[in-house]
Design a protein around this motif. Structure first.
Motif, mmCIF file in Angstrom:
data_model
loop_
_atom_site.group_PDB
_atom_site.id
_atom_site.type_symbol
_atom_site.label_atom_id
_atom_site.label_comp_id
_atom_site.label_asym_id
_atom_site.label_seq_id
_atom_site.Cartn_x
_atom_site.Cartn_y
_atom_site.Cartn_z
ATOM 1 N N GLY A 172 30.017 66.519 75.475
ATOM 2 C CA GLY A 172 29.432 65.513 74.943
ATOM 3 C C GLY A 172 30.394 64.458 74.058
ATOM 4 N N PHE A 173 29.925 63.473 73.938
ATOM 5 C CA PHE A 173 30.844 62.468 73.028
ATOM 6 C C PHE A 173 29.742 61.688 71.956
ATOM 7 N N VAL A 174 30.281 62.113 70.725
ATOM 8 C CA VAL A 174 29.501 61.857 69.570
ATOM 9 C C VAL A 174 30.070 60.514 68.934
ATOM 10 N N PRO A 175 29.364 59.541 68.582
ATOM 11 C CA PRO A 175 29.718 58.411 67.697
ATOM 12 C C PRO A 175 29.830 58.692 66.247
ATOM 13 N N LYS A 176 30.814 58.430 65.663
ATOM 14 C CA LYS A 176 30.712 58.745 64.239
ATOM 15 C C LYS A 176 29.817 57.832 63.566
ATOM 16 N N THR A 177 29.221 56.938 64.077
ATOM 17 C CA THR A 177 27.989 56.050 63.631
ATOM 18 C C THR A 177 26.515 56.571 63.564
ATOM 19 N N LEU A 178 26.403 57.842 64.065
ATOM 20 C CA LEU A 178 25.252 58.312 64.417
ATOM 21 C C LEU A 178 24.599 58.700 62.919
ATOM 22 N N PRO A 179 23.169 58.228 62.813
ATOM 23 C CA PRO A 179 22.552 58.756 61.495
ATOM 24 C C PRO A 179 22.640 60.284 61.648
ATOM 25 N N ALA A 180 22.360 60.964 60.413
ATOM 26 C CA ALA A 180 22.541 62.469 60.072
ATOM 27 C C ALA A 180 21.444 63.097 61.215
ATOM 28 N N LYS A 181 20.310 62.800 61.239
ATOM 29 C CA LYS A 181 19.255 63.363 61.721
ATOM 30 C C LYS A 181 19.837 63.490 63.601
ATOM 31 N N SER A 182 20.303 62.262 63.877
ATOM 32 C CA SER A 182 20.552 62.188 65.310
ATOM 33 C C SER A 182 21.908 63.209 65.527
ATOM 34 N N LEU A 183 22.654 63.153 64.589
ATOM 35 C CA LEU A 183 23.861 64.023 64.580
ATOM 36 C C LEU A 183 23.456 65.519 64.817
ATOM 37 N N ARG A 184 22.609 65.860 63.991
ATOM 38 C CA ARG A 184 22.147 67.361 64.321
ATOM 39 C C ARG A 184 21.635 67.372 65.552
ATOM 40 N N ASN A 185 20.661 66.448 65.920
ATOM 41 C CA ASN A 185 19.850 66.740 67.379
ATOM 42 C C ASN A 185 21.104 66.824 68.487
ATOM 43 N N ALA A 186 21.811 66.031 68.302
ATOM 44 C CA ALA A 186 23.188 65.970 69.450
ATOM 45 C C ALA A 186 23.608 67.342 69.353
ATOM 46 N N VAL A 187 23.987 67.961 68.175
ATOM 47 C CA VAL A 187 24.812 69.354 68.082
ATOM 48 C C VAL A 187 23.519 70.234 68.985
ATOM 49 N N ALA A 188 22.456 70.060 68.477
ATOM 50 C CA ALA A 188 21.471 71.175 68.949
ATOM 51 C C ALA A 188 21.543 71.175 70.548
ATOM 52 N N GLY A 206 23.249 73.720 75.786
ATOM 53 C CA GLY A 206 24.028 73.636 77.216
ATOM 54 C C GLY A 206 23.909 72.409 77.539
ATOM 55 N N GLU A 207 23.249 71.377 76.995
ATOM 56 C CA GLU A 207 23.003 69.927 77.669
ATOM 57 C C GLU A 207 24.385 69.051 77.220
ATOM 58 N N THR A 208 24.374 67.787 77.828
ATOM 59 C CA THR A 208 25.568 66.928 77.565
ATOM 60 C C THR A 208 25.100 65.948 76.941
ATOM 61 N N TYR A 209 25.817 65.637 75.739
ATOM 62 C CA TYR A 209 25.119 64.648 74.862
ATOM 63 C C TYR A 209 26.124 63.421 75.259
ATOM 64 N N MET A 210 25.218 62.292 75.419
ATOM 65 C CA MET A 210 25.860 60.905 75.411
ATOM 66 C C MET A 210 25.359 59.844 74.442
ATOM 67 N N PRO A 211 26.343 58.724 73.985
ATOM 68 C CA PRO A 211 25.401 57.776 73.324
ATOM 69 C C PRO A 211 24.438 57.119 73.828
ATOM 70 N N ALA A 212 23.778 56.600 73.003
ATOM 71 C CA ALA A 212 22.461 55.850 73.734
ATOM 72 C C ALA A 212 23.212 54.455 74.367
ATOM 73 N N GLY A 213 24.059 54.006 73.668
ATOM 74 C CA GLY A 213 24.508 52.519 74.567
ATOM 75 C C GLY A 213 25.052 52.885 76.084
ATOM 76 N N PHE A 214 25.497 54.255 76.047
ATOM 77 C CA PHE A 214 26.113 54.497 77.156
ATOM 78 C C PHE A 214 25.054 54.877 78.602
ATOM 79 N N LEU A 215 24.070 55.172 77.761
ATOM 80 C CA LEU A 215 22.849 55.481 78.729
ATOM 81 C C LEU A 215 22.192 54.184 79.078
ATOM 82 N N GLN A 216 22.467 53.217 78.355
ATOM 83 C CA GLN A 216 21.449 51.971 78.650
ATOM 84 C C GLN A 216 21.855 51.374 79.839
ATOM 85 N N ASP A 217 23.160 51.653 80.337
ATOM 86 C CA ASP A 217 23.778 51.220 81.575
ATOM 87 C C ASP A 217 22.963 52.004 82.801
ATOM 88 N N VAL A 218 22.952 53.366 82.482
ATOM 89 C CA VAL A 218 22.405 54.299 83.452
ATOM 90 C C VAL A 218 20.971 53.896 83.685
#
Length: 203
Positions: free
Chosen positions: A99-115, A120-132
């Protein structure tokens, strides 16, 4: 679960180590350079997840990622950054990053990203997925009632087993619904499904 965070920003690194350790189910170590991370991985048993600062000393960008993937073969490797361009994110994911984790993520979102990444999932920033999301045609109203319930469970971060218990259906049935939801949304994993659903106002 064992996590190693490598970042040369002392305050950020120490804060992340303390915050993730407080979850109780994670053992988290922190180092200040890429070489320290490689040395520690030689000395210790495997880490389930290695979080690397994209711009720290010795990292060499994506070359460091590729080397780390070879060193941490039994675990997963993700990048962190405050300002990486989309092209770097795409290259990192294509190279095998968890995954790719922005340092600007809120604490709870960071924990969710790590989880997510530990699952086994791939984490991407929300802004990246908006284009998707813009390139797909997710018609949420075409979801059946049960598929919508499964998608809501995915958005809540629940496993297939937990969703099955909530809905009183088998885990195998949940897996079938998950595949159908992926097809409706034009995505490949739970992270993408949850983020696109949020972007579309589903939750």
């Amino acid at each position: 679960m064992r996590i190693l965070i490598a970042d040369d920003h002392d305050l950020l690194r120490d804060t992340l180590v303390m915050f993730l350790s407080s979850a109780g189910d994670m053992t988290v170590d922190g180092v200040s350079s890429y070489s320290d991370a490689m040395d520690l991985m030689e000395q210790e048993d495997r880490y389930d997840l290695l979080l690397l600062d994209y711009r720290m000393p010795g990292m060499s960008g994506l070359n460091g990622l590729k080397d780390a993937l070879e060193h941490n073969r039994a675990g997963r490797v993700a990048l962190m950054s405050g300002d990486a361009p989309r092209s770097v994110i795409e290259e990192a994911l294509n190279a095998g990053a968890a995954g790719f984790v922005p340092k600007t993520l809120p604490a709870k979102s960071l924990r969710n990203a790590v989880a997510f990444m530990l699952m086994g999932e791939t984490y991407m920033p929300a802004g990246f997925l908006q284009d998707v999301a813009a390139r797909t045609d997710p018609v949420l109203q075409d979801l059946s009632r049960r598929e919508a319930q499964v998608l809501r469970g995915i958005c809540d971060g629940k496993s297939n087993k937990e969703i099955g218990l909530d809905l009183s259906i088998s885990e195998a049935t949940v897996k079938l619904h998950v595949k159908t939801v992926y097809r409706h949304l034009g995505v490949a994993n739970r992270t993408q499904a949850a983020m696109i659903a949020r972007d579309l106002g589903f939750v």
